[in-house]
Design an enzyme around this catalytic site. Structure first.
Site, PDB file in Angstrom:
ATOM      1  N   TRP A 110       0.997  -1.122   0.068  1.00  0.00           N
ATOM      2  CA  TRP A 110       0.119   0.090  -0.008  1.00  0.00           C
ATOM      3  C   TRP A 110       0.650   1.407  -0.067  1.00  0.00           C
ATOM      4  CZ3 TRP A 110       1.945   2.082   4.404  1.00  0.00           C
ATOM      5  CH2 TRP A 110       2.490   1.289   5.357  1.00  0.00           C
ATOM      6  N   PRO A 135      -3.397  -5.245  -6.354  1.00  0.00           N
ATOM      7  CA  PRO A 135      -2.908  -4.033  -5.765  1.00  0.00           C
ATOM      8  C   PRO A 135      -3.258  -4.369  -4.328  1.00  0.00           C
ATOM      9  CG  PRO A 135      -4.365  -3.433  -7.590  1.00  0.00           C
ATOM     10  CD  PRO A 135      -4.486  -4.792  -7.493  1.00  0.00           C
ATOM     11  N   GLU A 206      10.744  -8.006  -3.586  1.00  0.00           N
ATOM     12  CA  GLU A 206      11.322  -6.823  -3.127  1.00  0.00           C
ATOM     13  C   GLU A 206      10.782  -6.514  -1.670  1.00  0.00           C
ATOM     14  OE1 GLU A 206      13.777  -5.183  -4.040  1.00  0.00           O
ATOM     15  OE2 GLU A 206      13.506  -4.160  -6.025  1.00  0.00           O
ATOM     16  N   CYS A 240      10.298   1.386   1.963  1.00  0.00           N
ATOM     17  CA  CYS A 240      11.138   0.161   2.096  1.00  0.00           C
ATOM     18  C   CYS A 240      12.762   0.536   2.529  1.00  0.00           C
ATOM     19  CB  CYS A 240      11.134  -0.735   0.957  1.00  0.00           C
ATOM     20  SG  CYS A 240      11.150   0.026  -0.594  1.00  0.00           S
ATOM     21  N   GLU A 338      11.864  -3.949  11.245  1.00  0.00           N
ATOM     22  CA  GLU A 338      11.376  -2.680  10.484  1.00  0.00           C
ATOM     23  C   GLU A 338      10.253  -2.206  11.102  1.00  0.00           C
ATOM     24  OE1 GLU A 338       9.501  -3.709   6.863  1.00  0.00           O
ATOM     25  OE2 GLU A 338      10.767  -2.195   5.757  1.00  0.00           O
TER      26      GLU A 338
END
Ligand code: NAD
Length: 461
Positions: A110, A135, A206, A240, A338
């Site tokens: 998103w 998506p 990714e 990211c 993260e």
């Protein structure tokens, strides 16, 4: 969830693969101008989906333009048949053609709903494939608009199918694609790989990172502090390649910290389309809680909060203050994981060697950043276990170098995007070798072959 109509997709793909490379490239290039002309509409959709600030939304528009330009210009050269050296010089004529794989599955997160749908499709389309796209549910408005733009430039409607939904729709994509481009978390990538592995189809993944920035002894501190703002808080840290830990050489630690905190104090945070807003909101209130839980855990374990560490409810229910921590114990969850929010911690190191060791002490290896003199920074950069390293910049220098591959090491990914490989992984090579005169399988005695091999060692380089 809609069900994919695979026969329809395959028949559209067969027709598209017949369109000459130059024509496909010309269609792609139209998108470059179209997204720039329609940028306001696109940025409105992106901001409505994600609450990010205008500048971060513009980064998405720029990314599509750059990607369209790059693959339109480079695509025909990369995809045309190329001669390869044959088994026997002059007698074997060998040619490699690049054929589309068929249906490219794309599963997107998103955080960049335009870039990670539209830009992602471009090299796959250039290579002659159809697209099965899933998506993220939170980015549907943007994804729909992006696909409408593809129709406007002349991409056949049947060539792209969109599956709406969550994990189930993603699994349907992985079950039907000939190759899967996945962007998202490492956790989901492992699940997806459990589908693509047994199907023996290619997977590019990714994924996330815990990206370090190293500020060396001889860095330009003013530049480093300014760039760190962008590197840590762009897209509210939901990037990211965002920097989540800064390793400071002890000789400059105080100076950098003071400068960095002073710049944060002046940040303009808020909603809306104003270009003067430095940071917008997070994607959802639930994600805000997720970010805050990381910070609370670190605080409870003794971390010092230098600024932020709380929500900003007066601005809306998704706003979180830019947060800087120090003395974070290794036991704190955010030390290695993260956060994906506007949260960064500082660590002081005694030497550049220690900075490198700490930077590399991670399961991730997506992005890194180094500030220092040219010699120092390049020397550090070459020792980092990371797919991208930006010198005197946070992330945009490598991301924007679209002619170069961009992909994570270790748990941050598999394969990648951008560059020649970001196009060619959507193809399969066919090697045709036409043998003339001498045949290879029989006839020549071993002694003659031995002489030829010895000669070849010097001649065939
Ligand atoms: P996520 O893994 O939860 O979801 C990503 C996508 O996968 C979504 O569309 C989701 O619906 C779908 N999905 C979920 N479960 C699935 C399943 N079992 N099978 C198939 N599809 C499934 O990730 P997220 O939270 O949406 O995104 C954030 C993550 O993405 C962060 O870790 C971030 O670092 C990473 N990311 C990486 C890059 C990169 O280029 N390396 C870019 C952007 C985001």
């Amino acid at each position: 969830m809609s069900t994919p109509d695979i026969p329809r997709l395959l028949s559209a793909q067969a027709r598209w693969a017949q369109v000459p490379l130059k024509e496909r490239a010309a269609i792609l290039l139209r998108l470059h101008d179209l997204v720039l002309d329609r940028q306001d509409e696109l940025m409105d959709a992106i901001q409505a989906d994600t609450h990010k600030n205008r500048r971060s939304a513009f980064e998405e528009v720029m990314d599509v333009a750059i990607t369209a330009r790059y693959y339109a210009h480079r695509g025909p050269t990369l995809l045309r048949p190329r001669r390869a050296r044959g088994a026997l010089p002059l007698l074997t004529r060998t040619e490699v053609t690049r054929e589309p794989l068929g249906i490219i599955g794309i599963i997107s997160p998103w955080n960049y709903p335009l870039t990670l749908t539209l830009s992602e499709m471009l090299p796959a389309l250039m290579a002659g494939n159809a697209i099965l796209l899933k998506p993220d549910e939170l980015g549907m408005r943007t994804a729909r608009l992006g696909i409408a733009l593809l129709s406007e430039i002349g991409i056949p409607r049947d060539l792209i199918q969109v599956l709406e939904g969550g994990a189930e729709a993603g699994t349907a994509v992985a079950n039907n694609a000939s190759f899967l481009m996945f962007t998202g978390s490492t956790r989901t990538a492992r699940k997806v790989a459990a589908t693509t592995g047994p199907r023996l189809i290619g997977l590019a993944a990714e994924l996330g990172g815990k990206n370090p920035m190293i500020i060396a002894e001889d860095a330009d501190i003013e530049l480093a502090a300014h760039q760190a703002i962008n590197a840590c808080f762009s897209n509210s840290g939901q990037l990211c390649v965002s920097i989540e830990r800064i390793l400071l050489h002890r000789s400059i630690a105080t100076e950098f910290t003071e400068r960095f905190l002073a710049l944060i104090k002046n940040m303009n945070i808020g909603p809306g389309p104003g270009w003067d807003i430095d940071m917008g909101g997070l994607i959802t209130p639930a994600h805000l809680q997720h970010v805050d839980a990381f910070v609370r855990d670190a605080r409870e374990q003794g971390a010092e909060i230098l600024c932020g560490g709380h929500a900003l409810p007066e601005l809306g229910d998704t706003f979180y203050a830019p947060t800087v921590l120090r003395n974070v114990p290794e036991s704190a969850k955010l030390y290695r994981n993260e956060v994906f929010g506007p949260v960064v911690y500082l660590e002081t190191v005694a030497s550049h060697a220690e900075a490198i060791a700490r930077a590399n002490d991670s399961d991730f290896g997506l992005n890194a950043s180094v500030f220092g003199s040219r010699a120092t920074a390049w020397s550090i950069a070459k020792q980092l276990e990371s797919g991208s390293v930006n010198i005197n910049e946070g992330y945009a220098a490598t991301w924007g170098s679209i002619d170069a591959p961009h992909g994570g090491w270790k748990d941050s990914g598999l394969g990648g995007r951008h560059g020649a490989s970001g196009l060619l992984h959507y193809t399969r090579p066919r090697t045709i070798a036409h043998q003339r005169g001498l045949t290879l399988g029989d006839g020549l005695p071993a002694s003659t072959m031995t002489t030829l091999l010895k000669l070849g060692k010097h001649v065939l380089r």
